[in-house]
Design an enzyme around this catalytic site. Sequence first.
Site, PDB file in Angstrom:
ATOM      1  N   GLU A  35      -4.106   8.216   2.937  1.00  0.00           N
ATOM      2  CA  GLU A  35      -3.240   8.221   1.760  1.00  0.00           C
ATOM      3  C   GLU A  35      -2.103   9.191   2.041  1.00  0.00           C
ATOM      4  OE1 GLU A  35      -4.865   8.788  -2.139  1.00  0.00           O
ATOM      5  OE2 GLU A  35      -6.267   7.119  -1.911  1.00  0.00           O
ATOM      6  N   HIS A  51       1.742   8.571  -4.432  1.00  0.00           N
ATOM      7  CA  HIS A  51       0.758   8.494  -3.351  1.00  0.00           C
ATOM      8  C   HIS A  51       0.419   7.027  -3.088  1.00  0.00           C
ATOM      9  CE1 HIS A  51      -2.215   8.205  -6.640  1.00  0.00           C
ATOM     10  NE2 HIS A  51      -3.060   7.726  -5.741  1.00  0.00           N
ATOM     11  N   HIS A  88      -2.315   3.928  -1.878  1.00  0.00           N
ATOM     12  CA  HIS A  88      -3.676   3.424  -1.780  1.00  0.00           C
ATOM     13  C   HIS A  88      -3.655   2.480  -0.573  1.00  0.00           C
ATOM     14  CE1 HIS A  88      -4.806   3.983  -6.338  1.00  0.00           C
ATOM     15  NE2 HIS A  88      -4.705   5.130  -5.684  1.00  0.00           N
ATOM     16  N   ASP A  97      -7.509   9.378  -9.889  1.00  0.00           N
ATOM     17  CA  ASP A  97      -6.099   9.596 -10.215  1.00  0.00           C
ATOM     18  C   ASP A  97      -5.941  10.012 -11.678  1.00  0.00           C
ATOM     19  OD1 ASP A  97      -5.370   8.819  -7.625  1.00  0.00           O
ATOM     20  OD2 ASP A  97      -5.014   6.740  -8.239  1.00  0.00           O
TER      21      ASP A  97
END
Length: 144
Positions: free
Chosen positions: A35, A89, A91, A102
């Site tokens: 990630e 971010h 995935h 999250d």
Amino acid sequence: MIPSQVANLEDKMLTITQPVYDAMLEHLNAVYPQEGCGLLGGRGDTAVSHTAIDNILRSPVAYEMDATQQIQAMIALEAQGLENLVIYHSHPTGPSHPSATDLAQAYYPDAIYLIISLADRNRPLVAAFRIGDGRYTPIPLVIE
């Protein structure tokens, strides 16, 4: 499915300039299959700067920003007269919506959270959200 309604959070639109969007995707592809994470700075509802931040977990399923880099990035944004507008971010193999983790770790309620699914690296799915009280709501996203 995770709840998608957030009480007391104002809906707004997010615009990301094409160079910032491209830089963000370049960073996420460079750290794949981990990630990737970072900040987008801006004014109003437009993101105009990108700062990649190291994921100290070096994990394909979780991230934690390097605290020193995060603080330095926030100070630099403020010095440029920009807001910390977006926390992003990826995935790498998951969907482009917030996970339970999250939701639990959304520590900046004024920020917009951007999640990029790289499950199909040729067609990344990018989505923006407001997160608060363990819930999220989508934010319209424009790349220009």
